[in-house]
Design an enzyme around this catalytic site. Sequence first.
Site, short mmCIF file in Angstrom:
data_model
loop_
_atom_site.label_atom_id
_atom_site.label_comp_id
_atom_site.label_asym_id
_atom_site.label_seq_id
_atom_site.Cartn_x
_atom_site.Cartn_y
_atom_site.Cartn_z
N TYR A 119 0.81 -1.21 0.00
CA TYR A 119 0.00 0.00 0.00
C TYR A 119 0.85 1.27 0.00
CZ TYR A 119 -4.12 -2.86 0.39
OH TYR A 119 -5.12 -3.77 0.12
N HIS A 175 -15.00 1.03 -0.54
CA HIS A 175 -13.90 0.14 -0.14
C HIS A 175 -12.77 0.85 0.60
CE1 HIS A 175 -15.37 -2.55 -3.66
NE2 HIS A 175 -16.05 -2.76 -2.56
N THR A 197 -17.01 0.09 -14.12
CA THR A 197 -17.21 -1.10 -13.29
C THR A 197 -18.21 -2.02 -13.95
OG1 THR A 197 -18.09 -1.92 -11.17
CG2 THR A 197 -18.91 0.22 -11.92
N ALA A 226 -14.19 5.66 -20.50
CA ALA A 226 -14.71 6.71 -19.62
C ALA A 226 -14.35 8.11 -20.09
CB ALA A 226 -14.19 6.48 -18.20
#
Length: 227
Positions: free
Chosen positions: A53, A104, A170, A212
């Site tokens: 991360y 999330h 998505t 997109a």
Amino acid sequence: MQHIVILTGAGISAESGLKTFRDSDGLWEGHDIMEVASPEGWDRNTEKVLDFYNQRRKQLLKVAPNKAHKALVKLEAKYKVSIVTQNIDDLHERAGSSRVIHLHGELLKVRSTFDQDLVMDWKNDVKIGDFCEHNFQLRPHVVWFGEPVPMFPMAADLVQNADILIIVGTSMQVYPAAALLDFVEENVPIYFVDPKPAIRPRDSTIIINEQATIGVPKLVLDLLQNS
């Protein structure tokens, strides 16, 4: 004022240069996703998870919102707009969107392993020994596989009260996020922007077969001109 709810996923951020773990090889930046995004992976190798991360955080700080992120902000001129994103980046916020719900979690935040409600902003590396005020290790403020999704009820309520639903980047095939479609009222128009649409269409679904950064600006312009 009509309420537009926008559901976004990895596809919109991918065009800014952020990779998604759901690529063809099933890996996320070369890692088995369960090694770096599950409580079990955290328990097995905390240092590895933190490093993963840390690298994602550094990458995020080097990229910028794209044309799709920026176009969605323009809708706020004539609509009430709520964005529900599966993404853990802050690109919607940096583009200027004023109401963003992160299903999330958020990469630029950390939380205590003692108290999940003890959350703080964080842009630097997280290391073993970085403790909260209760002397417990800090962890990424990210929802891992097998963990509850605390923002889901709020997201479901927004979708249930939407006048228009837009889906970008998505597939809406992965749960629990996919279950949000169950809350859409029957006659609410759904705009689905995706070069490879996988949604099961209904009468009120409009497919925009574009990436997109191409499809979203076109849709936004149309919605603003016809509002």
